[in-house]
Scaffold this motif. Sequence first.
Motif, PDB file in Angstrom:
ATOM      1  N   PHE A   1     -10.915  15.339  13.006  1.00  0.00           N
ATOM      2  CA  PHE A   1      -9.671  16.079  13.185  1.00  0.00           C
ATOM      3  C   PHE A   1      -9.959  17.516  13.606  1.00  0.00           C
ATOM      4  CE2 PHE A   1      -8.234  12.725  10.212  1.00  0.00           C
ATOM      5  CZ  PHE A   1      -7.193  12.215  10.975  1.00  0.00           C
ATOM      6  N   THR A   2      -9.022  18.097  14.340  1.00  0.00           N
ATOM      7  CA  THR A   2      -9.157  19.479  14.778  1.00  0.00           C
ATOM      8  C   THR A   2      -8.650  20.416  13.683  1.00  0.00           C
ATOM      9  OG1 THR A   2      -6.986  19.389  15.860  1.00  0.00           O
ATOM     10  CG2 THR A   2      -8.916  18.900  17.207  1.00  0.00           C
ATOM     11  N   VAL A   3      -9.437  21.453  13.413  1.00  0.00           N
ATOM     12  CA  VAL A   3      -9.095  22.429  12.382  1.00  0.00           C
ATOM     13  C   VAL A   3      -8.989  23.803  13.043  1.00  0.00           C
ATOM     14  CG1 VAL A   3      -9.829  23.543  10.246  1.00  0.00           C
ATOM     15  CG2 VAL A   3     -10.247  21.094  10.586  1.00  0.00           C
ATOM     16  N   ARG A   4      -7.916  24.509  12.740  1.00  0.00           N
ATOM     17  CA  ARG A   4      -7.678  25.834  13.308  1.00  0.00           C
ATOM     18  C   ARG A   4      -7.423  26.833  12.186  1.00  0.00           C
ATOM     19  NH1 ARG A   4      -2.496  27.514  17.158  1.00  0.00           N
ATOM     20  NH2 ARG A   4      -2.979  29.752  17.297  1.00  0.00           N
ATOM     21  N   GLU A   5      -7.993  28.017  12.304  1.00  0.00           N
ATOM     22  CA  GLU A   5      -7.743  29.085  11.343  1.00  0.00           C
ATOM     23  C   GLU A   5      -6.839  30.147  11.966  1.00  0.00           C
ATOM     24  OE1 GLU A   5     -11.208  30.157   8.535  1.00  0.00           O
ATOM     25  OE2 GLU A   5     -12.205  29.545  10.398  1.00  0.00           O
ATOM     26  N   ILE A   6      -5.843  30.595  11.189  1.00  0.00           N
ATOM     27  CA  ILE A   6      -5.014  31.711  11.616  1.00  0.00           C
ATOM     28  C   ILE A   6      -5.100  32.804  10.542  1.00  0.00           C
ATOM     29  CG2 ILE A   6      -3.471  30.210  12.940  1.00  0.00           C
ATOM     30  CD1 ILE A   6      -1.374  30.629  10.696  1.00  0.00           C
ATOM     31  N   PRO A   7      -5.048  34.061  10.933  1.00  0.00           N
ATOM     32  CA  PRO A   7      -5.263  35.135   9.958  1.00  0.00           C
ATOM     33  C   PRO A   7      -4.070  35.362   9.035  1.00  0.00           C
ATOM     34  CG  PRO A   7      -4.769  36.057  12.111  1.00  0.00           C
ATOM     35  CD  PRO A   7      -4.891  34.573  12.312  1.00  0.00           C
TER      36      PRO A   7
END
Length: 239
Positions: free
Chosen positions: A195-201
Amino acid sequence: MALMKATVCLPTYNERENVDRMVRSLHALGVQVLVIDDNSPDGTGQLADALADELEGVAVLHRPHKDGLGPAYIAGFRRALADGAELILEMDCDFSHNPADVPRLLAAAENADLVLASRYVKGGGTENWGLLRRLISRGGSLYAQVLLGVPVRDLTGGFKCYRRAVLEALPLDEIHSRGYAFQIETTYRALRTGFTVREIPITFVDRLEGGSKMHRGVVVEGVWKVPTLRLAAMLGRLR
């Protein structure tokens, strides 16, 4: 993307000072709210019941006793999935996670399977933390990042948004972490599954009301759990 049904799983234990304001803040955003209360002796569960009676889209899952963050979330995930949620969020009830950031997580989920609200990417940070707390948190995330060999910078954060497919694919029966190791384990398993994992601040603000749930056992569990996960993956035993 068409509007998707989103449920926020909100574990509570002695959060009477915060639960009313948090649930109302989330309800105003148009998301479903599932309070998961571990039989709080301060009456948090009863207050949550009153909110559920008053507000459409608010529900309460009562558990018989305090059993750790991980088991509470897994119980909440199962309930949210059974109720048809397409996006499932987890966050703290003490306002260390800002409910105003929820729409940003939901928007980011348009292009990712798992979205992490991150203290340790550009634009993220913490407020009202002492030096020791910052060292433990940042050191724990870096320790997990290096040992597991993943690019995620904030592996211990507990403000996350899963697409339904992620939780359906994870072997929830095999996840036994109880503290912040639960956050490391679920993200690592999601990455291992493809799965694709994205971080946002985000900016994490220390709680103003109630007592911290952090204790030494949480740290110890994280220390031994990380190499255990890595070894299981190397042996092909991790799904």
